[in-house]
Design a protein around this motif. Structure first.
Motif, PDB file in Angstrom:
ATOM      1  N   HIS A 515       0.589  -1.251   0.028  1.00 11.41           N
ATOM      2  CA  HIS A 515      -0.112  -0.001  -0.231  1.00 11.41           C
ATOM      3  C   HIS A 515       1.039   1.257  -0.074  1.00 11.41           C
ATOM      4  N   MET A 516       2.027   1.181   0.118  1.00 12.88           N
ATOM      5  CA  MET A 516       3.038   2.184  -0.028  1.00 12.88           C
ATOM      6  C   MET A 516       3.393   2.889  -1.313  1.00 12.88           C
ATOM      7  N   ALA A 517       2.421   3.250  -1.832  1.00 19.38           N
ATOM      8  CA  ALA A 517       2.499   3.532  -3.555  1.00 19.38           C
ATOM      9  C   ALA A 517       3.604   4.708  -3.732  1.00 19.38           C
ATOM     10  N   SER A 518       3.978   5.355  -3.005  1.00 20.67           N
ATOM     11  CA  SER A 518       4.799   6.605  -3.406  1.00 20.67           C
ATOM     12  C   SER A 518       6.207   6.242  -3.067  1.00 20.67           C
ATOM     13  N   LEU A 519       6.510   5.245  -2.618  1.00 21.59           N
ATOM     14  CA  LEU A 519       7.828   4.647  -2.146  1.00 21.59           C
ATOM     15  C   LEU A 519       8.932   4.729  -3.231  1.00 21.59           C
ATOM     16  N   ARG A 520      10.007   5.353  -3.166  1.00 18.38           N
ATOM     17  CA  ARG A 520      10.752   5.623  -3.980  1.00 18.38           C
ATOM     18  C   ARG A 520      12.252   5.075  -3.862  1.00 18.38           C
ATOM     19  N   LEU A 521      12.757   5.077  -2.582  1.00 16.43           N
ATOM     20  CA  LEU A 521      14.039   4.832  -1.966  1.00 16.43           C
ATOM     21  C   LEU A 521      13.804   3.997  -0.802  1.00 16.43           C
ATOM     22  N   LEU A 522      13.915   2.740  -0.769  1.00 11.00           N
ATOM     23  CA  LEU A 522      13.768   1.852   0.538  1.00 11.00           C
ATOM     24  C   LEU A 522      15.055   1.175   0.929  1.00 11.00           C
ATOM     25  N   ASP A 523      15.706   1.556   2.013  1.00 10.77           N
ATOM     26  CA  ASP A 523      16.738   0.901   2.542  1.00 10.77           C
ATOM     27  C   ASP A 523      16.329  -0.269   3.587  1.00 10.77           C
ATOM     28  N   SER A 524      16.249  -1.420   3.261  1.00 11.90           N
ATOM     29  CA  SER A 524      15.949  -2.433   4.132  1.00 11.90           C
ATOM     30  C   SER A 524      14.695  -2.931   4.044  1.00 11.90           C
ATOM     31  N   LEU A 525      13.973  -2.997   2.887  1.00  8.45           N
ATOM     32  CA  LEU A 525      12.916  -3.821   2.562  1.00  8.45           C
ATOM     33  C   LEU A 525      12.095  -3.463   1.465  1.00  8.45           C
ATOM     34  N   SER A 526      11.311  -4.242   0.939  1.00  8.05           N
ATOM     35  CA  SER A 526      10.531  -3.730   0.059  1.00  8.05           C
ATOM     36  C   SER A 526       9.691  -4.836  -0.767  1.00  8.05           C
ATOM     37  N   ASN A 527       8.448  -4.528  -1.264  1.00  7.70           N
ATOM     38  CA  ASN A 527       7.749  -5.534  -1.830  1.00  7.70           C
ATOM     39  C   ASN A 527       6.838  -5.276  -3.162  1.00  7.70           C
ATOM     40  N   CYS A 528       6.612  -3.942  -3.081  1.00  8.60           N
ATOM     41  CA  CYS A 528       5.521  -3.683  -4.516  1.00  8.60           C
ATOM     42  C   CYS A 528       5.585  -2.375  -5.118  1.00  8.60           C
ATOM     43  N   SER A 529       6.309  -1.265  -4.441  1.00  9.96           N
ATOM     44  CA  SER A 529       6.131   0.210  -4.881  1.00  9.96           C
ATOM     45  C   SER A 529       6.370   0.160  -6.589  1.00  9.96           C
ATOM     46  N   ASN A 530       5.496   0.582  -7.291  1.00 12.35           N
ATOM     47  CA  ASN A 530       5.789   0.689  -8.561  1.00 12.35           C
ATOM     48  C   ASN A 530       6.520   1.767  -8.988  1.00 12.35           C
ATOM     49  N   LYS A 531       6.795   2.563  -8.089  1.00 10.08           N
ATOM     50  CA  LYS A 531       7.771   3.999  -8.365  1.00 10.08           C
ATOM     51  C   LYS A 531       9.111   3.782  -7.675  1.00 10.08           C
ATOM     52  N   LEU A 532       9.448   2.360  -7.015  1.00  9.33           N
ATOM     53  CA  LEU A 532      10.520   2.241  -6.362  1.00  9.33           C
ATOM     54  C   LEU A 532      11.772   2.328  -7.394  1.00  9.33           C
ATOM     55  N   SER A 533      13.089   3.110  -6.788  1.00  7.30           N
ATOM     56  CA  SER A 533      14.149   3.243  -7.624  1.00  7.30           C
ATOM     57  C   SER A 533      15.235   2.620  -6.994  1.00  7.30           C
ATOM     58  N   GLU A 534      15.278   2.710  -5.631  1.00 11.43           N
ATOM     59  CA  GLU A 534      16.537   1.880  -4.911  1.00 11.43           C
ATOM     60  C   GLU A 534      16.144   0.952  -3.806  1.00 11.43           C
ATOM     61  N   LEU A 535      16.428  -0.203  -3.762  1.00 10.16           N
ATOM     62  CA  LEU A 535      16.012  -1.312  -2.705  1.00 10.16           C
ATOM     63  C   LEU A 535      17.190  -1.553  -2.048  1.00 10.16           C
ATOM     64  N   PRO A 547       9.870 -14.116  -3.726  1.00 11.98           N
ATOM     65  CA  PRO A 547       8.692 -14.628  -4.699  1.00 11.98           C
ATOM     66  C   PRO A 547       8.751 -14.498  -6.058  1.00 11.98           C
ATOM     67  N   PRO A 548       8.338 -15.121  -6.704  1.00 13.93           N
ATOM     68  CA  PRO A 548       8.049 -14.972  -8.233  1.00 13.93           C
ATOM     69  C   PRO A 548       7.279 -13.544  -8.494  1.00 13.93           C
ATOM     70  N   GLY A 549       7.599 -12.826  -9.518  1.00 14.98           N
ATOM     71  CA  GLY A 549       6.706 -11.415  -9.754  1.00 14.98           C
ATOM     72  C   GLY A 549       7.201 -10.597  -8.875  1.00 14.98           C
ATOM     73  N   ILE A 550       8.256 -10.409  -7.989  1.00 19.18           N
ATOM     74  CA  ILE A 550       8.531  -9.522  -7.268  1.00 19.18           C
ATOM     75  C   ILE A 550       9.004  -8.352  -7.768  1.00 19.18           C
ATOM     76  N   PHE A 551       9.526  -8.448  -8.883  1.00 16.43           N
ATOM     77  CA  PHE A 551      10.054  -7.256  -9.690  1.00 16.43           C
ATOM     78  C   PHE A 551       9.002  -6.834 -10.881  1.00 16.43           C
ATOM     79  N   GLN A 552       7.957  -7.439 -11.092  1.00 17.12           N
ATOM     80  CA  GLN A 552       7.402  -7.124 -12.202  1.00 17.12           C
ATOM     81  C   GLN A 552       6.758  -5.461 -12.094  1.00 17.12           C
ATOM     82  N   GLN A 553       6.460  -4.950 -10.744  1.00 15.96           N
ATOM     83  CA  GLN A 553       6.195  -3.588 -10.779  1.00 15.96           C
ATOM     84  C   GLN A 553       7.267  -2.680 -10.431  1.00 15.96           C
ATOM     85  N   PHE A 554       8.355  -3.195 -10.395  1.00 16.63           N
ATOM     86  CA  PHE A 554       9.629  -2.073 -10.431  1.00 16.63           C
ATOM     87  C   PHE A 554      10.528  -2.050 -11.557  1.00 16.63           C
ATOM     88  N   ALA A 555       9.452  -1.303 -12.412  1.00 21.24           N
ATOM     89  CA  ALA A 555      10.058  -0.787 -13.833  1.00 21.24           C
ATOM     90  C   ALA A 555      11.196   0.273 -13.556  1.00 21.24           C
TER      91      ALA A 555
END
Length: 732
Positions: A515-535, A547-555
């Motif tokens: 549900h954290m749809a605005s997350l762009r930089l996550l140091d030490s976790l993540s699962n699904c923000s489609n705007k994420l740039s650094e994990l 899990p399979p598909g974990i990166f599908q939203q991380f364009a």
């Protein structure tokens, strides 16, 4: 770097910088103002030759509060993205070549000072001003604004100066101008107002007519002007004539009044408490110079001469292992700076004999910005700081005195109802069990940094989550020894930056990240923000599989670091969809299985890869496969890449570090190896069964470290290293 003759243009990659304040006024800078550093709050580029502003979102600096771009060559309309600067208090675009209407802004309500004079702007008086209830100075003069003066012009209880001369404004002057009880300067001359001079003019208590010779006021006090003298251009004549007195232009770099004598004395008292100044920060603070507004580090009000800003930060040396700046103590005479809004004394040795943060700072009630980071204070943070009700920015990070800083009760923080930025990093908060509840009482906060604070946990239960504006949260390097899912911050839906690295969090990642749809930089976790740039998941105890598909939203993912965890199982092939991925580090896990061409299929931006020390991983690709990327640093120790030499590496001609030790290679060194990798600085091919000979021309390479132990190399020349390649640091 202000007030020099610096030429050239600003770099296009400024968004990668950590600048908070930038002073480049009165130089010869040209070109475009690019996307700005994200932490920037203060920008001065006035009196230059800048021609354009890049119209990026918030100009790249969402927390910008002060922007002076006056007296440049900026042409065209004002970018609509200026409306996104919701914390802007001071905006000066005077003396440019701007055209068109001011953008229709919603939410930009913090503006106190607005200077748009001497442009070719047109349209109505900007409607966003209606929401700026703390407006103090408005100058729209020498432009092309037209239409009636809106009735809400009288809804600004704090306004002192209203300068609207030389426009095309028309109609009657609204009677509710009499509501402006603090108005001192009013200029409506050279417009098309009509009718008789209103009888209510006398009801403006602080506005007084004055003759031109009265402008030079030797007392230095604010002038009280009434400038209505040339209201009519054609049909109707006013019944009373009043002189039209020219207003000193703001934004030209010069102040209209000298500093207040009492405040000058307070600054000199501050200087007397300084025992050393190796950087020369106070060399311009001279007893014989009566205008302290011209001193280094001082910014005054152009209208009143009051000191608004004191900025005297030192500098770090040797990569933050040392610093250089003022030595002494903070004088209590600063209390006489009644109007001081910005105080930055960071990176100085101003701890004084007591070694503690002075309690009197809590009495500087006008402060909006306070930065004392890097001063080696000890003891506890005074609760009196909670009295600074206007404070928006508080930075007490890196206060590493001899006995350290600690804070057991954070309840005073909840009284800072206007706070937007809080950094208490390195302060011992191990006894502050209420820390999460205290910050949860500040709904205005946008940035919270509590790194290395010895916090014992983040598993608080908050009855109501109030941090609806929180965008950046840094809780790295603390003592969180509980499951990820129990952390309180998963309720945030607009968080853009989250750092909880180097803690002891464990168990599966929570579903709430989805549900954290605005997350762009996550140091030490993540699962699904489609705007994420650094994990960055590094240095935790994350278990389970990816899990399979974990990166599908991380364009937009650029960096992925999950090193030093307990991740197991195969690497999903979906990672090959990350076309922008530049940095990949999955080292020191328990990953296993094959990595094929499909994993690498679209990684054309990849420059850094580290898959070392897994369980193991097998890199299985066709010998004729051409990699889509050009690596610069590659680490594959203990990954199975053999038995043939991995020919797909030969396209990475810019590589400077290559580690392929213990990778099962049983092959002869290819002919292309030493010429293709001539830029290598570090090479480790140990613990394989590589055969062949070393070339005689190795002196042309850039090697500093070479590891070839436990192979089957038959022939090499020590001369290549001892005589011709003296840069070699280690040879095995």
């Amino acid at each position: 770097m202000s007030s020099n003759k610096i030429i050239g243009s600003l770099p296009t990659n400024m968004e990668t910088m950590s600048l908070e304040s930038l002073y480049l006024g009165s130089n010869q800078i040209t070109g475009v103002i690019p996307t700005l550093p994200p932490n920037l709050t203060w920008l001065e580029i006035q009196n230059n030759m800048v021609s354009r502003i890049v119209a990026s979102k918030t100009f790249g600096a969402p927390n910008l509060g002060y922007m002076d771009l006056s007296s440049n060559n900026i042409k065209g309309p004002i970018p609509g993205s200026i409306c996104e600067l919701q914390y802007l208090r001071f905006l000066n675009l005077a003396n440019n070549y701007l055209v068109g209407e001011f953008p229709h802004c919603i939410g930009m309500t913090e503006v106190n000072y607005l200077f748009l004079n001497n442009n070719s702007l047109s349209g109505r008086v900007p409607s966003f001003l209606k929401g700026c209830k703390q407006l103090m100075h408005l100058d729209l003069s020498q432009s092309k604004f037209h239409g009636r003066l809106p009735s809400w012009i009288g809804d600004f209880p704090a306004v002192r100066s209203l300068i609207l001369n030389n426009n095309v404004l028309s109609g009657h002057i609204p009677i509710n101008i009499t509501n402006l009880t603090n108005l001192q300067d009013l200029d409506l001359s050279q417009n098309k107002f009509h009718g008789r001079l209103p009888n209510w003019i006398g009801d403006l208590p602080k506005v007084q007519p004055c003759a031109p010779h009265e402008i030079m006021n030797p007392t230095g006090k604010p002038l009280l002007l009434l400038l209505l003298g040339l209201l009519l251009l054609a049909t109707t004549t006013l019944s009373r004539a009043i002189h039209a007195i020219p207003v000193p232009k703001l934004g030209s770099g010069a102040t209209t009044v000298a500093c207040v004598p009492r405040e000058r004395d307070a600054l000199l008292a501050f200087k007397r408490d300084i025992t050393s100044d190796h950087l020369g920060l106070l060399t311009s603070w001279r007893q014989d110079d009566h205008d302290c507004c011209r001193w280094r580090g001082i910014t005054c009000s152009n209208l009143t001469g009051h000191v608004l800003k004191l900025h005297l930060s030192g500098i770090y040396t040797n990569e933050h292992t040392g610093m250089e700046g003022l030595v002494g103590q903070i004088s209590p005479q600063l209390l006489y700076l009644d109007h001081l809004e910005h105080l930055d004394l960071s990176i100085n040795y101003l701890e004084g004999p007591s070694g503690q943060i002075p309690e009197f700072i809590g009495s500087m009630k006008s402060l909006r910005y306070l930065k004392l980071s890097g001063i080696p204070f000890s003891g506890t943070v005074p609760s009196q700081l909670g009295n600074l009700s206007k404070l928006q920015h508080l930075d007490l990070s890196d206060l590493e005195g001899k006995e350290g800083m600690h804070l057991a009760d954070m309840s005073w923080v909840s009284r800072l109802g206007s706070l937007r930025y809080l950094d208490l990093s390195f302060i011992n908060l191990s006894a502050a069990s209420d820390w999460a509840h205290a910050v949860n009482m500040i709904p205005s906060i946008r940035v919270l940094r509590l790194s290395l604070c010895q916090l014992q946990g983040a598993n608080h239960s908050l009855a109501h989550y109030n941090l609806t504006k929180l965008e950046k949260l840094d809780l790295s390097s603390n003592y969180f020894d509980h499951p990820y899912a129990s952390c309180w911050f998963w309720n945030s839906t607009i968080l853009k930056y989250l750092d909880i690295s180097s803690n002891n969090l464990y168990d599966q990642l929570p579903n709430a990240i989805g549900h954290m749809a605005s997350l762009r930089l996550l140091d030490s976790l993540s699962n699904c923000s489609n705007k994420l740039s650094e994990l960055n998941l590094a240095d935790n105890n994350i278990s389970g599989t990816l899990p399979p598909g974990i990166f599908q939203q991380f364009a937009d993912l650029v960096t992925l670091d999950a090193s030093n965890n307990q991740l197991a199982g195969p690497l999903p092939v979906e990672i090959g969809m990350l076309t922008g991925l530049n940095h990949l580090d999955l080292s020191y896990n328990n990953l296993a299985g094959d990595i094929t061409e499909e994993h690498f299929a679209n990684l054309r931006s990849l420059k850094y890869i580290d898959l070392s020390s897994n369980d193991p991983l097998n890199i299985v690709v066709d010998p004729t496969w051409i990699a889509p990327f050009r690596l610069e640093r590659a680490s594959f120790p203990a990954c199975m890449m053999g038995p043939q030499f991995p020919t797909w590496l030969q396209w990475s001609v810019d590589i400077w570090l290559l580690e392929i030790s213990n990778t099962g290679i049983k092959d002869k060194l290819p002919d292309w190896f030493w010429t293709t990798f001539s830029k290598l600085e570090e090479l480790d091919m140990s613990n394989n069964q590589i055969s062949g000979v070393l070339p005689t021309n190795m002196e042309t390479m850039a090697l500093s470290y070479l590891y070839l132990g436990s192979n089957q190399i038959s022939e090499w020349s020590i001369t290549s290293f001892t005589e011709k390649n003296c840069k070699i640091g280690r040879l095995q």
